[in-house]
Design a protein around this motif. Structure first.
Motif, mmCIF file in Angstrom:
data_model
loop_
_atom_site.group_PDB
_atom_site.id
_atom_site.type_symbol
_atom_site.label_atom_id
_atom_site.label_comp_id
_atom_site.label_asym_id
_atom_site.label_seq_id
_atom_site.Cartn_x
_atom_site.Cartn_y
_atom_site.Cartn_z
ATOM 1 N N GLY A 127 -10.321 3.688 -3.207
ATOM 2 C CA GLY A 127 -10.081 2.204 -3.685
ATOM 3 C C GLY A 127 -9.349 1.846 -4.808
ATOM 4 O O GLY A 127 -9.277 0.821 -5.515
ATOM 5 N N PHE A 128 -7.952 2.584 -4.565
ATOM 6 C CA PHE A 128 -7.059 2.224 -5.635
ATOM 7 C C PHE A 128 -6.062 0.971 -5.185
ATOM 8 O O PHE A 128 -5.875 0.919 -4.057
ATOM 9 C CB PHE A 128 -6.094 3.404 -5.617
ATOM 10 C CG PHE A 128 -4.724 3.332 -6.726
ATOM 11 C CD1 PHE A 128 -4.920 3.500 -8.010
ATOM 12 C CD2 PHE A 128 -3.590 2.745 -6.076
ATOM 13 C CE1 PHE A 128 -4.096 2.944 -8.781
ATOM 14 C CE2 PHE A 128 -2.444 2.475 -7.044
ATOM 15 C CZ PHE A 128 -2.620 2.607 -8.431
ATOM 16 N N ASP A 129 -6.143 0.134 -6.262
ATOM 17 C CA ASP A 129 -5.398 -1.157 -6.271
ATOM 18 C C ASP A 129 -4.956 -1.545 -7.475
ATOM 19 O O ASP A 129 -4.846 -0.828 -8.502
ATOM 20 C CB ASP A 129 -6.177 -2.155 -5.529
ATOM 21 C CG ASP A 129 -7.475 -2.489 -6.218
ATOM 22 O OD1 ASP A 129 -7.690 -2.106 -7.598
ATOM 23 O OD2 ASP A 129 -8.599 -2.872 -5.776
ATOM 24 N N GLN A 130 -4.337 -2.700 -7.516
ATOM 25 C CA GLN A 130 -3.681 -3.148 -8.743
ATOM 26 C C GLN A 130 -4.737 -3.197 -9.820
ATOM 27 O O GLN A 130 -4.453 -3.014 -11.074
ATOM 28 C CB GLN A 130 -2.906 -4.552 -8.662
ATOM 29 C CG GLN A 130 -2.043 -4.964 -9.525
ATOM 30 C CD GLN A 130 -0.952 -4.014 -10.185
ATOM 31 O OE1 GLN A 130 -0.411 -3.534 -9.449
ATOM 32 N NE2 GLN A 130 -1.094 -3.949 -11.388
ATOM 33 N N GLN A 131 -6.073 -3.843 -9.663
ATOM 34 C CA GLN A 131 -6.873 -3.823 -10.759
ATOM 35 C C GLN A 131 -7.375 -2.555 -11.271
ATOM 36 O O GLN A 131 -7.475 -2.333 -12.449
ATOM 37 C CB GLN A 131 -8.031 -4.316 -10.052
ATOM 38 C CG GLN A 131 -9.363 -4.735 -10.898
ATOM 39 C CD GLN A 131 -10.680 -5.331 -10.463
ATOM 40 O OE1 GLN A 131 -10.531 -5.865 -9.145
ATOM 41 N NE2 GLN A 131 -11.513 -5.213 -11.130
#
Length: 272
Positions: free
Chosen positions: A169-173
């Motif tokens: 679930g890696f993203d900018q957030q």
């Protein structure tokens, strides 16, 4: 009163000759100054053209690029990433632009490029980003450094030892909070092998003690949760990974075991 007739009468002819002489001298000086400028500029231009035409002042291939500071990336990998078209005159190479481009495309924190004329070469000094976790981004495999910078896996040689920690679930957030979160995770006495951030309302950790649900991520809260997890490590009988689904640490002061039969065991009353 003294009569004006007694004043000396100026010699207008002598003044005129003196002025003409002065004007000629100024013109002659300007002429020589102008000629000197032309000679200087012509000589400098000719000299530069001549120097640029020398075969020893060209970059003919990547072997003329020295790499320093690399530990994970191979010399050949970084040489191929240097944005230079061959052959290239050393005078036309712009070290600052090369450094900026490499910082954007290579998995490095910083780059310094030095140019040497004799013999013609570039020296590229890099500070690499050390991978600490694996993570997918846009369905592409990659590696994360401790500051949350994501780097495609193909940037590294296939022989690199990949980190054991996996991020889902890696993203900018996640990238924005990763540095602080990783500081807690890396210092946890309980080994953590996976961090699942796909559900932002429930951070899930895969640990040596089993699956742990942490609820909404908060830096200070995670620190307390990991301390509680460390204390629960003493309860080997209760924390047999085969006997429960997960450990709920959403409230680190009231840990709860979700058992396989859907029963819940409140661990807050157990002396740790």
């Amino acid at each position: 009163m003294r009569s004006w007739l007694s004043l000396p009468y100026p010699n207008s002819e002598d003044d005129f000759v003196a002025r003409r002489k002065q004007i000629r001298q100024k013109r002659r000086l300007k002429f020589f100054q102008h000629m000197w400028q032309i000679v200087f500029i012509s000589s400098a231009t000719t000299g530069l053209v001549w120097l640029a035409s020398l075969p020893d002042l060209k970059l003919d291939n990547s072997s003329q690029i020295d790499i320093e500071g690399n530990k994970l990336l191979t010399r050949e990998t970084l040489q191929d990433m240097v944005p230079v078209s061959y052959p290239q005159h050393i005078f036309w190479v712009k070290p600052h632009e090369i450094a900026e481009q490499l910082e954007k495309t290579a998995p490095v924190k910083s780059v310094e490029v030095q140019r040497t004329l004799f013999p013609s070469k570039l020296t590229v000094i890099v500070e690499e980003r050390e991978p600490v976790a694996r993570a997918l981004q846009f369905n592409e495999e990659g590696l994360l450094d401790e500051n949350g910078a994501w780097m495609p896996l193909h940037s590294y040689p296939s022989s690199i030892d990949q980190p054991q920690l996996t991020i889902l679930g890696f993203d900018q957030q996640v990238a924005e909070v990763w540095a602080e979160a990783y500081d807690h995770i890396s210092n946890s006495p309980v080994k953590i092998t996976q961090v699942d951030w796909r559900d932002k309302s429930n951070l899930i950790l895969i640990t040596e003690l089993g699956t742990v649900h942490c609820g909404i991520y908060k830096p200070n809260k995670l620190a307390r949760q990991l301390k509680t997890l460390d204390r629960l490590r003493k309860l080997d009988r209760v924390l047999d990974p085969e006997s429960f689904l997960y450990l709920d640490l959403s409230d680190p002061n009231s840990p709860v075991l979700e058992m396989l039969d859907s029963a819940k065991v409140d661990l807050s009353a157990i002396e740790l």
